[in-house]
Write an enzyme that holds these catalytic residues in place. Structure first.
Site, short mmCIF file in Angstrom:
data_model
loop_
_atom_site.label_atom_id
_atom_site.label_comp_id
_atom_site.label_asym_id
_atom_site.label_seq_id
_atom_site.Cartn_x
_atom_site.Cartn_y
_atom_site.Cartn_z
N ARG A 20 0.83 -1.22 0.00
CA ARG A 20 0.00 0.00 0.00
C ARG A 20 0.86 1.26 0.00
NH1 ARG A 20 -3.39 -0.60 5.07
NH2 ARG A 20 -1.40 -1.43 5.72
N ASN A 38 -6.25 -2.85 2.49
CA ASN A 38 -6.16 -4.29 2.64
C ASN A 38 -7.57 -4.85 2.77
OD1 ASN A 38 -3.37 -4.49 2.61
ND2 ASN A 38 -3.17 -4.44 4.83
#
Length: 92
Positions: A20, A38
């Site tokens: 990320r 996520n």
């Protein structure tokens, strides 16, 4: 320059490998807006909004990911832009 919005789902070893953070830096570098998070199933989901060529390039980059990742697949679907989204942020 045509703007598009794409939702992407990235599978493989993509959690716990700074995916990320890497994706946010890449998106910002390419002038994209959106978010990344996520998912409970171990995948990562993202909204990518911006010029079509930049979004397509970002999808390709997500297929490789950062060094510690092992990407299995990137599934994409065109979507409507989300109003009020500016910048690119990690949301979960």
């Amino acid at each position: 320059m045509t703007s598009v919005a794409v939702k992407a789902r990235v599978t493989g070893r993509v959690q716990g490998v700074a995916f990320r953070t890497w994706a946010r830096a890449e998106a910002v570098r390419h002038g994209l807006s959106g978010w990344i998070r996520n998912e409970p199933d171990g995948s990562v989901r993202a909204l990518l909004m911006g010029p079509a060529a930049s979004v397509a390039d970002m999808v390709r980059r997500m297929g490789r990911g950062p060094g510690a990742a092992s990407v299995k697949d990137v599934l994409t679907e065109r979507t409507d832009p989300e109003p009020g989204v500016s910048g690119f942020r990690i949301v979960g």
